[in-house]
Design a protein around this motif. Sequence first.
Motif, PDB file in Angstrom:
ATOM      1  N   UNK A   1       0.873  -1.178   0.000  1.00 52.54           N
ATOM      2  CA  UNK A   1       0.000   0.000   0.000  1.00 52.54           C
ATOM      3  C   UNK A   1       0.908   1.225   0.000  1.00 52.54           C
TER       4      UNK A   1
ATOM      5  N   UNK B   1       1.385   5.128   0.456  1.00 52.58           N
ATOM      6  CA  UNK B   1       0.744   6.278   1.089  1.00 52.58           C
ATOM      7  C   UNK B   1       1.417   7.573   0.674  1.00 52.58           C
ATOM      8  N   UNK B   2       0.616   8.455   0.094  1.00 54.86           N
ATOM      9  CA  UNK B   2       1.031   9.806  -0.258  1.00 54.86           C
ATOM     10  C   UNK B   2       0.458  10.770   0.771  1.00 54.86           C
TER      11      UNK B   2
ATOM     12  N   UNK C   1       7.482   1.160  -6.084  1.00 51.00           N
ATOM     13  CA  UNK C   1       8.034   2.419  -5.576  1.00 51.00           C
ATOM     14  C   UNK C   1       7.054   3.225  -4.759  1.00 51.00           C
ATOM     15  N   UNK C   2       7.462   4.433  -4.433  1.00 53.02           N
ATOM     16  CA  UNK C   2       6.676   5.305  -3.565  1.00 53.02           C
ATOM     17  C   UNK C   2       5.655   6.134  -4.325  1.00 53.02           C
TER      18      UNK C   2
ATOM     19  N   UNK D   1       3.591  11.617   6.736  1.00 52.52           N
ATOM     20  CA  UNK D   1       4.414  10.440   6.461  1.00 52.52           C
ATOM     21  C   UNK D   1       4.040   9.878   5.100  1.00 52.52           C
ATOM     22  N   UNK D   2       5.057   9.572   4.302  1.00 58.52           N
ATOM     23  CA  UNK D   2       4.821   8.925   3.011  1.00 58.52           C
ATOM     24  C   UNK D   2       5.694   7.699   2.901  1.00 58.52           C
ATOM     25  N   UNK D   3       5.191   6.699   2.242  1.00 51.71           N
ATOM     26  CA  UNK D   3       5.978   5.497   2.066  1.00 51.71           C
ATOM     27  C   UNK D   3       5.125   4.321   1.677  1.00 51.71           C
ATOM     28  N   UNK D   4       5.661   3.133   1.912  1.00 52.55           N
ATOM     29  CA  UNK D   4       5.011   1.903   1.465  1.00 52.55           C
ATOM     30  C   UNK D   4       4.845   0.950   2.645  1.00 52.55           C
ATOM     31  N   UNK D   5       3.650   0.364   2.738  1.00 45.30           N
ATOM     32  CA  UNK D   5       3.402  -0.747   3.660  1.00 45.30           C
ATOM     33  C   UNK D   5       3.532  -2.023   2.839  1.00 45.30           C
TER      34      UNK D   5
END
Lengths: 210, 210
Positions: free
Chosen positions: B86, B88-89, B164-165, B174-178
């Motif tokens: 997932x 997240x932006x 990727x992100x 916070x931005x990133x990947x689960x």
Amino acid sequence: MDIRKVKVVRYSERASYDRDELMKILSRNFICHVGFIDEGEPYVIPMLYVNDDQYIYMHGSPDSRLIKIIGGGSPIVIAVTEIHGIVLSSDLCNNSINYASVIVYGRGSFVNEPAEKLRVFQLIINRLVPGRIGDTDLPTIDELNSVAVVKVKIEDFAIKKREGGPKISSDKHWEGVIPIVINYGKLISMNNKPIPRYLMDLVMNHQQIT
Amino acid sequence: MDIRKVKVVRYSERASYDRDELMKILSRNFICHVGFIDEGEPYVIPMLYVNDDQYIYMHGSPDSRLIKIIGGGSPIVIAVTEIHGIVLSSDLCNNSINYASVIVYGRGSFVNEPAEKLRVFQLIINRLVPGRIGDTDLPTIDELNSVAVVKVKIEDFAIKKREGGPKISSDKHWEGVIPIVINYGKLISMNNKPIPRYLMDLVMNHQQIT
């Protein structure tokens, strides 16, 4: 509008028509496979979805051929599948898969109201990452207008599932179930913000190897 | 036989037509969603599958309406989807899903030779549980005759993926990947045989939370 008859003839003991169970399965997943017909040929695509009690919602680019077809009102079918385990029997032909799946039949239409689109995006984030809604930038009207949102009324559905061990058992070889679980891995940060608590909780709740 | 044109117009940077990659994705999964048309309406069902270089194989009861349609030679479509994370932006509308999916277009036919059916069941068990083939009872000819096996020639395919992100990044939230991983849980024994080594290895290789 004619409601399609949903026949689950084979393995009828695996079939169920319980609406509460439909809602439970729909509401704990977020990826579906959508089937539709274009120029007489079948198509299937994986889509992110969210649902409420009446509708399944999907979104995409308004220019997408697929979104135009899915939102265009022709009959479509939506499958949501959970794989729970591999069932090993002593006999090569009696191995099986434990699963739960719902198949929803309906027709799509476009959501045009920005407020209703916003509600769909809120449903999505609440499904994916509970707690995130208070820690995100809300879209502008222009952003909402640049996304196509489709809603599909749940006209009919069927649930199928299998659980337990092999149907025919013996002591000739090891028999049993290999459980399959979906886990979340270590968060990958893409900026310097600290990891919020709701995300740490989410990952912790999805790291169950029992 | 006319080969269908597979168009991936939207997000074309996500599309790929690499046959090696097709084989990699097909060969590390075992559940697909099969789309077909029956009496003018679209259907999708989840199926266990296995593949070799040329064909995708599925099986079921010879009396099943679905198997009859899938094996009957009309155009079908097979989707195999992996969900990797997932994304997240900071912006509610820029969240996304990392995934890899293949869509295979073809037509099914029945496998009638018992020896060829046996090979398919061997392919399946080697996919699901490497090592099990030496620790299982092989089926009789009668058992093989009581199962319908369908093979689908891979006529055309499309691969789509995202990694990727978030595409648009910011430092507002916070931005990133689960990351999402599929793990195997603790084996559930259904008889008194000791757990074989190949099963312990399989589960250990599918318990990666990093």
